[in-house]
Design an enzyme around this catalytic site. Structure first.
Site, PDB file in Angstrom:
ATOM      1  CG  PHE A 127      38.870  42.407  45.355  1.00  0.00           C
ATOM      2  CD1 PHE A 127      39.312  41.115  45.438  1.00  0.00           C
ATOM      3  CD2 PHE A 127      37.097  42.079  45.217  1.00  0.00           C
ATOM      4  CE1 PHE A 127      38.646  39.690  45.643  1.00  0.00           C
ATOM      5  CE2 PHE A 127      36.154  41.205  44.980  1.00  0.00           C
ATOM      6  CZ  PHE A 127      37.382  40.172  45.346  1.00  0.00           C
ATOM      7  CB  SER A 150      36.217  49.158  42.009  1.00  0.00           C
ATOM      8  OG  SER A 150      36.457  48.689  42.100  1.00  0.00           O
ATOM      9  CG  HIS A 198      33.480  37.964  38.696  1.00  0.00           C
ATOM     10  ND1 HIS A 198      33.561  38.934  39.385  1.00  0.00           N
ATOM     11  CD2 HIS A 198      32.809  38.663  37.283  1.00  0.00           C
ATOM     12  CE1 HIS A 198      33.643  39.951  38.329  1.00  0.00           C
ATOM     13  NE2 HIS A 198      33.340  39.568  37.448  1.00  0.00           N
TER      14      HIS A 198
END
Ligand code: OAD
Length: 372
Positions: free
Chosen positions: A169, A321, A253
């Site tokens: 992403f 991240s 998710h």
């Protein structure tokens, strides 16, 4: 070795598989590859003190040394190890290890150490250096921690899947470098801008077609089978951990492949989603089973992940991240050791006990080489 016509040629000569040295002497196991993957082995002893009735002198040097060669040519690795096992080879200093046999020799050395744990004459660091000359101390440390830990949980992010050709992403080529997540991945987008929402998730789904788990996913599945790790909590919705055979996977998710109706919750197929039809049951909007910004994580998945993290004496965080709450909090919720593996350097370095800079698949592959 490449032949003149470009084909692979066998060297057809004796090569050193392992050479160990004691003061003034050496034992070598030699090997010759007779056909691809098929080796024969023999031993060479270059020191009178290792004299052995089965051996015969094959030449005398001008000095006081005699080279002894075993009469028997052995055809399997197990037999080759048996010849070595007539000497305390694992207590001697390794000089050379054949690159094609590093892993087997390391495993054999570890098995010897395990069988004789109180002996102080082993030289594991020297063996590691000879068997894995390119591996960093950090890789060695992670392998040791993994082997010692009672409960290990892995937390993965999109960087775990980039080696399967799935973009992440926030890297240079990541989804969010070109698209604003608020426009496409929110409950508002689903309610008020369904065309864009639908297009984005159709492109994401299509991008996954033909993608499969890479070596790193396979290694994690193997570690679970062998008891090295107990659970994987992942932010990824691509399903590659289960596809690789991992069982205890918590998809924080959700899963992009599980299409359902936003209104009544009934399941639908990916084809129905692609063709943008309304729910056949209630006429509602079809959507993938991912967690959108503005939605909460599935309660049961979150609490199971948290429970594993809390029980863990080792948590390994790979390719994320750690920008997205609440998954980003998980590494701080353990009292165990924490490891961060990322292709970029200097990310979250100070928050972890060990930071390893490298590609997920490559790092996991190196650690796997050291396990026994
Ligand atoms: P990010 O894109 O934010 O982070 C991926 C990290 O992996 C970056 O730090 C890369 O440097 C690193 N990376 C890339 N390739 C790698 C490789 N081969 N080996 C090791 N590291 C590598 O992705 P996530 O942290 O997973 O959520 O993002 C978290 C969430 O943000 C996603 O689940 C998604 C997104 O918005 C939702 O859509 C709800």
């Amino acid at each position: 070795m490449i032949g003149s016509e470009g084909g692979i040629m066998l060297r057809n000569q004796w090569e050193t598989i392992i050479s160990v040295a004691a003061e003034g002497g050496s034992i070598k196991l030699l090997g010759k590859e007779q056909s691809p993957g098929q080796w024969v082995f023999r031993k060479l002893v270059n020191e009178i003190q290792f004299d052995d009735l089965e051996d015969e002198a094959i030449n005398s040097s001008s000095h006081d040394r005699i080279d002894y060669e075993a009469r028997v040519v052995n055809k399997s690795w197990e037999e080759a190890l048996q010849i070595l096992d007539r000497y305390p080879w694992h207590k001697l200093s390794p000089r050379e290890v054949h690159p094609g046999f590093r892993k087997q020799l390391w495993a054999a050395f570890q098995a010897k150490r395990k069988g004789d744990p109180r002996s102080s004459s082993h030289r594991p660091t020297r063996w590691l250096k000879v068997c894995f000359p390119d591996y960093s101390q950090k890789i060695v440390k992670l392998a040791e921690w993994l082997q010692q830990a009672n409960h290990t949980t892995i937390l993965t992010g999109a960087g775990m899947s980039t080696e399967s050709n799935i973009p992440d992403f926030r890297s240079k080529e990541g989804w969010w470098k070109n698209i604003d997540p608020l426009m496409v991945a929110t409950t508002e987008a689903l309610a008020n801008n369904y065309d864009l929402f639908h297009e984005f998730y159709s492109v994401r789904l299509k991008a996954l077609e033909g993608c499969s788990p890479h070596k790193g996913h396979d290694i994690l599945a193997d570690w679970e089978r062998k008891g090295f790790i107990q659970a994987i909590a992942t932010q990824n919705v691509d399903g590659l951990h289960p596809d690789a055979g991992s069982r205890n996977v918590y998809e924080l998710h959700g899963s992009i492949h599980k299409i359902r109706c936003q209104s009544c919750g009934i399941n639908a197929s990916i084809e129905q989603f692609y063709s943008k039809v309304a729910c056949s049951h209630c006429g509602g909007k079809l959507r993938p089973g991912v967690v959108l910004f503005g939605e909460i994580l599935p309660e049961d998945i979150w609490s199971a992940s948290l429970s594993h993290i809390r029980k863990s004496d080792l948590v390994i965080v790979i390719g994320t991240s750690l920008e997205v709450y609440p998954a980003s909090q998980l590494p701080q919720m353990t009292e165990g050791k924490t490891v961060y593996i990322n292709i970029e350097s200097n990310v979250h370095g100070t928050d972890f006990d060990l930071v390893i800079n490298g590609k997920a698949g490559e790092v996991l592959g190196q650690v796997d080489d050291l396990l026994f």
